[in-house]
Design a protein around this motif. Structure first.
Motif, PDB file in Angstrom:
ATOM      1  N   THR A   1       0.940  -3.618  -2.125  1.00  0.00           N
ATOM      2  CA  THR A   1       1.880  -2.627  -1.595  1.00  0.00           C
ATOM      3  C   THR A   1       1.303  -1.946  -0.357  1.00  0.00           C
ATOM      4  N   LYS A   2       0.003  -1.681  -0.385  1.00  0.00           N
ATOM      5  CA  LYS A   2      -0.605  -1.035   0.788  1.00  0.00           C
ATOM      6  C   LYS A   2      -0.618  -1.975   1.994  1.00  0.00           C
ATOM      7  N   ALA A   3      -0.736  -3.278   1.746  1.00  0.00           N
ATOM      8  CA  ALA A   3      -0.638  -4.239   2.849  1.00  0.00           C
ATOM      9  C   ALA A   3       0.767  -4.183   3.461  1.00  0.00           C
ATOM     10  N   LEU A   4       1.771  -4.030   2.587  1.00  0.00           N
ATOM     11  CA  LEU A   4       3.160  -3.893   3.065  1.00  0.00           C
ATOM     12  C   LEU A   4       3.332  -2.615   3.882  1.00  0.00           C
ATOM     13  N   VAL A   5       2.761  -1.533   3.358  1.00  0.00           N
ATOM     14  CA  VAL A   5       2.871  -0.236   4.038  1.00  0.00           C
ATOM     15  C   VAL A   5       2.210  -0.323   5.421  1.00  0.00           C
TER      16      VAL A   5
END
Lengths: 88, 93
Positions: A36-40
């Motif tokens: 999710t942090k990669a997406l963010v």
């Protein structure tokens, strides 16, 4: 991962904001926080690049009026969530 | 054109169309690296104008939805999305 100049603190800040908004709307962020942090980070990269948070997994045109359907949360989220239990 | 070549075991021509910002595309690259296969990739979001349209026409031939990652194997088979099992199976040679 691309995204020169995206500080981890920026990612964490947006992550926390999105988490609150998602929960308030009856959604959950993917519990795989690394993913999710990669997406963010991708959202922040696109915001810096185009001026708006286009989906990191869809190709943006760079013209906001053409990309409104792919600004996060995009028009395809619910269909993806129904079909795959996650958005792509 | 910004085609990146990753050296490795030759299992035919593997061409990955990706976005630099997309974690599913990153997972696909990591899987290909883990498998140690030779492949080429283009981060389409780094392209502009005519080059971008040309590459998107190529992607469209295989995947009309133009979603990412799109992996084309030997100009014959196309795998859309990070489908780990399918990719592993297709590249087991």
């Amino acid at each position: 991962m691309s995204g020169p100049g995206i500080a981890p603190e920026e990612v964490d800040r947006l992550y926390d904001k999105l988490k609150k908004e998602a929960e308030a709307g009856g959604y959950h962020l993917n519990p795989d926080a690394e993913m999710t942090k990669a997406l963010v980070k991708g959202l922040l990269t696109n915001e810096k690049r185009y001026g708006y948070q286009a989906c990191p997994c869809r190709l943006a045109s760079g013209r906001k009026e053409e990309d409104l359907d792919i600004v996060c949360p995009c028009d395809y989220r619910d269909a993806d969530v129904v079909e795959f239990d996650a958005c792509y | 054109m910004e085609v990146e070549h990753v050296p490795g075991k030759n299992v035919g021509h593997a061409m990955l169309y990706a976005l630099s910002t997309c974690p599913w595309c990153q997972k696909t690259k990591r899987l290909l690296n883990e498998l140690g296969v030779e492949y080429d990739y283009i981060d389409v979001d780094y392209l502009d104008g005519e080059e971008k349209s040309k590459v998107m026409d190529e992607v469209k031939k295989w995947n009309p939805a133009c979603s990412f990652p799109t992996l084309v194997l030997d100009d014959k088979k196309c795998i859309v999305g990070f489908k780990e099992d399918e990719i592993r199976k297709a590249l087991k040679k």
